[in-house]
Design a protein around this motif. Structure first.
Motif, PDB file in Angstrom:
ATOM      1  N   CYS A 183      37.084  52.080  44.347  1.00 25.68           N
ATOM      2  CA  CYS A 183      38.227  51.617  45.132  1.00 25.68           C
ATOM      3  C   CYS A 183      39.236  50.959  44.191  1.00 25.68           C
ATOM      4  O   CYS A 183      38.845  50.368  43.174  1.00 25.68           O
ATOM      5  N   TYR A 184      40.497  51.046  44.537  1.00 25.75           N
ATOM      6  CA  TYR A 184      41.528  50.460  43.668  1.00 25.75           C
ATOM      7  C   TYR A 184      42.797  50.202  44.469  1.00 25.75           C
ATOM      8  O   TYR A 184      43.016  50.785  45.536  1.00 25.75           O
ATOM      9  N   ARG A 185      43.627  49.303  43.952  1.00 29.08           N
ATOM     10  CA  ARG A 185      44.911  48.986  44.566  1.00 29.08           C
ATOM     11  C   ARG A 185      45.986  49.907  44.000  1.00 29.08           C
ATOM     12  O   ARG A 185      46.379  49.791  42.829  1.00 29.08           O
ATOM     13  N   LYS A 186      46.487  50.801  44.839  1.00 26.94           N
ATOM     14  CA  LYS A 186      47.494  51.753  44.376  1.00 26.94           C
ATOM     15  C   LYS A 186      48.742  51.057  43.864  1.00 26.94           C
ATOM     16  O   LYS A 186      49.308  51.450  42.826  1.00 26.94           O
ATOM     17  N   GLY A 203      34.102  48.791  54.321  1.00 28.28           N
ATOM     18  CA  GLY A 203      34.221  47.848  55.417  1.00 28.28           C
ATOM     19  C   GLY A 203      34.481  46.443  54.933  1.00 28.28           C
ATOM     20  O   GLY A 203      35.246  45.690  55.549  1.00 28.28           O
ATOM     21  N   VAL A 204      33.856  46.061  53.827  1.00 37.09           N
ATOM     22  CA  VAL A 204      34.063  44.738  53.250  1.00 37.09           C
ATOM     23  C   VAL A 204      35.509  44.604  52.777  1.00 37.09           C
ATOM     24  O   VAL A 204      36.177  43.591  53.034  1.00 37.09           O
ATOM     25  N   VAL A 205      36.001  45.620  52.074  1.00 38.38           N
ATOM     26  CA  VAL A 205      37.381  45.587  51.584  1.00 38.38           C
ATOM     27  C   VAL A 205      38.349  45.431  52.751  1.00 38.38           C
ATOM     28  O   VAL A 205      39.266  44.584  52.720  1.00 38.38           O
ATOM     29  N   GLN A 206      38.166  46.245  53.787  1.00 38.27           N
ATOM     30  CA  GLN A 206      39.077  46.187  54.932  1.00 38.27           C
ATOM     31  C   GLN A 206      39.036  44.825  55.606  1.00 38.27           C
ATOM     32  O   GLN A 206      40.084  44.266  55.965  1.00 38.27           O
ATOM     33  N   GLU A 207      37.833  44.276  55.767  1.00 38.55           N
ATOM     34  CA  GLU A 207      37.695  42.980  56.431  1.00 38.55           C
ATOM     35  C   GLU A 207      38.328  41.865  55.619  1.00 38.55           C
ATOM     36  O   GLU A 207      39.036  41.010  56.161  1.00 38.55           O
ATOM     37  N   GLU A 248      41.493  55.262  58.261  1.00 40.44           N
ATOM     38  CA  GLU A 248      42.934  55.025  58.308  1.00 40.44           C
ATOM     39  C   GLU A 248      43.363  53.960  57.309  1.00 40.44           C
ATOM     40  O   GLU A 248      44.425  54.060  56.690  1.00 40.44           O
ATOM     41  N   TYR A 249      42.550  52.923  57.138  1.00 37.46           N
ATOM     42  CA  TYR A 249      42.917  51.816  56.254  1.00 37.46           C
ATOM     43  C   TYR A 249      43.117  52.299  54.822  1.00 37.46           C
ATOM     44  O   TYR A 249      43.952  51.780  54.086  1.00 37.46           O
ATOM     45  N   PRO A 284      44.812  43.195  57.417  1.00 34.81           N
ATOM     46  CA  PRO A 284      45.849  44.146  57.831  1.00 34.81           C
ATOM     47  C   PRO A 284      47.054  44.189  56.893  1.00 34.81           C
ATOM     48  O   PRO A 284      47.683  45.233  56.749  1.00 34.81           O
ATOM     49  N   ALA A 285      47.360  43.064  56.262  1.00 32.09           N
ATOM     50  CA  ALA A 285      48.554  43.021  55.402  1.00 32.09           C
ATOM     51  C   ALA A 285      48.444  43.967  54.218  1.00 32.09           C
ATOM     52  O   ALA A 285      49.463  44.369  53.643  1.00 32.09           O
ATOM     53  N   ASN A 286      47.206  44.330  53.841  1.00 35.13           N
ATOM     54  CA  ASN A 286      47.018  45.200  52.674  1.00 35.13           C
ATOM     55  C   ASN A 286      46.609  46.620  53.061  1.00 35.13           C
ATOM     56  O   ASN A 286      46.180  47.392  52.197  1.00 35.13           O
ATOM     57  N   ALA A 287      46.739  46.970  54.331  1.00 36.89           N
ATOM     58  CA  ALA A 287      46.439  48.338  54.762  1.00 36.89           C
ATOM     59  C   ALA A 287      47.330  49.323  54.019  1.00 36.89           C
ATOM     60  O   ALA A 287      48.537  49.112  53.889  1.00 36.89           O
ATOM     61  N   GLY A 288      46.740  50.377  53.524  1.00 32.18           N
ATOM     62  CA  GLY A 288      47.484  51.389  52.784  1.00 32.18           C
ATOM     63  C   GLY A 288      47.639  51.104  51.308  1.00 32.18           C
ATOM     64  O   GLY A 288      48.005  51.996  50.541  1.00 32.18           O
TER      65      GLY A 288
END
Length: 424
Positions: A151-154, A274-278, A359-360, A282-286
């Motif tokens: 996983c990574y921050r685009k 799931g951990v990342v999303q939680e 979706e996240y 929401p502010a970091n979705a996408g």
């Protein structure tokens, strides 16, 4: 199976499976046979156990569920030693299975008592092999697994001038050499951390080795296996170069790090999404993405097994319950409930799994992605008694000490000394 894992996107339901009334036996009031099962955190079994009772009118199931895996496994070992107090079916997490495999005399051999059609080839080879004792006793039916992706921050990679598209980033994550080289570029461009902690990276590398902390003769290999020291040197060099955020996994600071962009990449077993999303919120979705590239090819972090202790008064019926819970249809249903990724071969090719998207993470087909990653895991690494304790109480604290200023060589000596005390 780890606390904090939450459900991935829900997928379409699948039909129930089971032969009504197939379990024999009687007992208790009204001719019902009573079975107990012990689990921890979230296995997604609540609805499944109710379904099993509907399919088997002569069975009543009591579910003992513990919130945290640590206390659960401590109680499990205590009850094993006391030869009393255990449930008919017990869950065992992969990090604790080494402490169980050296006690095959305390468990039923599922090859002997299990349903005739429940064969090892239902599971991925490495999953099955992980629960077989030296004497050949098949101790546990595999539940979930945790195949690794990255996983990574685009947005953070793009700001550092690095590729950010899930296909374009793959060369960065092709090997550990390329991963750490990309980390150097990221730190130079931003002054920020590339990954969350030395220990998280080291553990992933360690689990990819052919020989781990212990040989198959249960001899300590932390010094005799040069690959372990080579991984240590590579990770600590990257950390001292600014690549680590020095965050202890699952601590409040680590949780907050996802929101704050404290690190740009994260080793991601399937349940970690799931951990990342939680934690990122929401502010970091996408902003977060996941790719099916992982340094060194593949790996696994997480997963459990269901076993039937000799203490069970109904071993055959207990094995039938464990076999049903871990069948492909039920593994898909558990995945729908909790995001726990299936370990059965048939489940890994099911449309219900392969068509799952998230979706996240930009609607990526996470079911297909992690099914591919699961196939990349090689032969199961032998993990002898104390293996998990070495990771938890030897190498991880020593790596944290290096992050806080201890030299890599002094940290290595700390890890070796602690491992020697654990193995005795």
């Amino acid at each position: 199976m780890l606390a904090g894992a939450i459900a991935l996107a829900a997928v379409a339901g699948v039909s129930a499976c089971g032969d009504e009334g197939s379990s024999g036996g009687s007992g208790g009031d009204g001719g019902q046979l009573e079975l107990t099962i012990g689990t921890f955190t979230e296995f997604g079994y609540e609805k499944l156990l109710a379904e099993y009772e509907r399919l088997h009118s002569n069975i009543k199931i009591t579910h003992h569920k513990t919130g945290q895996g640590g206390p659960y496994h401590q109680q499990l070992l205590t009850k094993l030693a006391a030869t009393s107090g255990l449930e008919d079916v017990v869950a065992i997490e992969e990090g604790h299975i080494p402490d169980i495999l050296d006690k095959p005399q305390l468990f039923n051999d599922l090859a002997d008592i299990g349903p005739a059609d429940t064969k090892p080839d239902r599971w991925l080879d490495w999953k099955y092999e992980s629960a077989v004792a030296k004497d050949g006793t098949w101790i546990g039916y595999g539940t979930d697994i945790g195949p690794l992706a990255m996983c990574y921050r685009k947005d953070l990679l793009a700001a550092a001038g690095l590729p950010s598209d899930p296909e374009a980033v793959k060369p960065l994550f092709e090997s550990w050499d390329s991963y750490f080289a990309a980390g150097d570029r990221y730190v130079e461009a931003t002054g920020n951390a590339w990954f969350d902690s030395d220990s998280q990276i080291f553990n992933a590398m360690q689990n990819q080795l052919e020989t781990g902390y212990l040989t198959e003769d249960d001899e300590l290999a932390i010094e005799s296996n040069p690959d372990i020291k080579e991984n240590w040197d590579q990770v600590t060099a990257a950390g001292r170069g600014g690549q680590t955020a020095k965050l202890v996994a699952f601590s409040p600071e680590w949780n907050n790090g996802f929101k704050q962009g404290a690190f740009a990449t994260k080793t991601c077993p399937s349940w970690m999404l799931g951990v990342v999303q939680e934690q990122a919120g929401p502010a970091n979705a996408g902003k977060w993405a996941v790719t099916d590239a992982f340094p060194g090819g593949g790996g696994n972090w997480g997963g459990s097994f269901l076993a039937v202790p000799k203490q069970s008064q109904h071993p055959k019926e207990a094995a039938e319950l464990a076999a049903w819970l871990t069948a492909p249809e039920q593994q898909i249903k558990a995945f729908q409930e909790t995001g726990n990724f299936p370990s059965q071969v048939e489940a890994l090719s099911s449309p219900e799994l392969l068509n799952t998207t998230n979706e996240y993470f930009g609607d990526v087909k996470t079911g297909e992605l992690f099914a591919v990653q699961a196939q990349k895991v090689g032969q199961a690494q032998y993990k002898g008694p104390g293996d998990g304790k070495i990771q938890e109480n030897a190498t991880s604290p020593a790596l944290q000490a290096v992050e806080q200023g201890k030299s890599p060589e002094d940290g290595w000596r700390q890890a070796v000394d602690a491992a020697e005390r654990i193995v005795g």
